[in-house]
Design an enzyme around this catalytic site. Structure first.
Site, short mmCIF file in Angstrom:
data_model
loop_
_atom_site.label_atom_id
_atom_site.label_comp_id
_atom_site.label_asym_id
_atom_site.label_seq_id
_atom_site.Cartn_x
_atom_site.Cartn_y
_atom_site.Cartn_z
N PRO A 1 0.83 -1.21 0.00
CA PRO A 1 0.00 0.00 0.00
C PRO A 1 0.86 1.26 0.00
CG PRO A 1 -0.10 -1.11 2.14
CD PRO A 1 0.70 -1.99 1.22
N GLU A 2 0.36 2.32 -0.59
CA GLU A 2 1.08 3.59 -0.58
C GLU A 2 0.58 4.43 0.60
OE1 GLU A 2 2.10 5.25 -4.32
OE2 GLU A 2 1.90 3.34 -5.36
N LYS B 1 4.58 4.87 5.23
CA LYS B 1 3.87 3.60 5.28
C LYS B 1 3.80 3.03 6.70
CE LYS B 1 5.19 3.02 0.51
NZ LYS B 1 5.92 2.29 -0.52
N ARG C 1 11.21 -2.20 -8.76
CA ARG C 1 9.80 -2.24 -9.15
C ARG C 1 9.70 -1.85 -10.62
NH1 ARG C 1 6.63 -1.31 -4.60
NH2 ARG C 1 4.83 -1.82 -5.87
#
Ligand SMILES: [Zn+2]
Length: 268
Positions: free
Chosen positions: A2-3, A52, A257
């Site tokens: 999640p961001e 986060k 990523r």
């Protein structure tokens, strides 16, 4: 993963359900049992997020949560269902429950340990008092690409793979541009845009980055279908036509990523 907007939303969700009242704290799975016993029955004073990381204040201690790749937080109305042994942390009061499963971190911290976590994180666009100058000091002398810097939580906290790709597209910035070659004006525009986009992300609980003129209705195109929801310019749109120039969106690995960008639009 999640961001940051998701974690800030989770902080708000905890505040709305639990703040200002005593809360039952348990660890059905057992791995947080000792700390849970210590905190059980305390009043949840506040909840906050930095990047986060989620922090829940109970008296003079904090529960520090990092969901990592697989962690999940679920909420529901009382009574709570029978707990399974995958629940690391359960909070409950007369009206609500929250179950935490599979986090990377769930730990009891004192004020000093919490401060140490804040200090090793970069400024967070969703924390109103955070200072973008701290990030600029690192970016402006870095020989690392801006796309990698945006993913480095020590430089800027809360930005993940979607926001980094989208904000660079929105400002026409080549993701391989080095931090030291970015201008101050470009950085200020990126930060201001992240503040706006991520606040909207908290409100809507999803990421939307497309300007009105590029929405499906405006362009007469079908809406995006993706489990992340929301309309975006480049994220997971490899080999598809750019909403602005019609050219092909590209992808490549960067900072562990997949990066997505439009080589025609992102030339600054
Ligand atoms: Zn383009």
């Amino acid at each position: 993963m999640p961001e940051g907007h998701t974690i800030h939303r989770l902080a708000q969700d905890h505040t709305a359900r639990f703040a200002g009242r005593p809360v039952r704290v348990s660890s059905p799975q057992g791995r947080f049992a000792e700390s849970a016993a210590l905190l059980d029955g305390r009043t949840l004073e506040s909840a906050e997020a930095h990047g986060k990381h989620l922090f829940l204040e109970l008296g003079d201690a904090w529960i520090h949560i990092h969901l990592g790749l697989f962690g999940k937080l679920g909420f529901g109305p009382a009574p709570a269902p029978p707990a399974t042994d995958t629940v690391r942390l359960r909070l409950a009061n007369g009206d609500h429950w929250a179950d935490l499963r599979g986090p990377t971190a769930c730990a009891l911290l004192g004020e000093g340990e919490k401060k140490a976590i804040h200090e090793r994180l970069g400024p967070d666009p969703l924390r109103p008092d955070d200072d973008p100058d701290r990030a600029w000091k690192r970016i402006s002398r870095s020989r690392t690409s801006v796309a990698a810097l945006l993913m480095d939580q020590k430089v800027i906290a809360g930005v993940g793979n979607v926001y980094r790709a989208e904000v660079l597209f929105r400002h026409g910035i080549d993701p391989y541009r080095l931090g030291k070659d970015l201008t101050r004006a470009q950085w200020d525009a990126i930060w201001a845009d992240l503040v706006g986009l991520m606040r909207e992300g908290v409100r809507n609980n999803r990421i939307d980055t497309v300007r009105d003129e590029h929405l499906p209705e405006a362009m007469g195109r079908p809406p995006r279908v993706d489990d992340h929801g929301g309309e975006v310019y480049v994220y997971r749109r490899a080999n598809m036509p750019c909403h602005v120039c019609g050219g092909e969106i590209r992808t490549a690995g960067l900072a562990a990523r997949n990066l997505f960008w439009c080589p025609h639009c992102q030339i600054r």
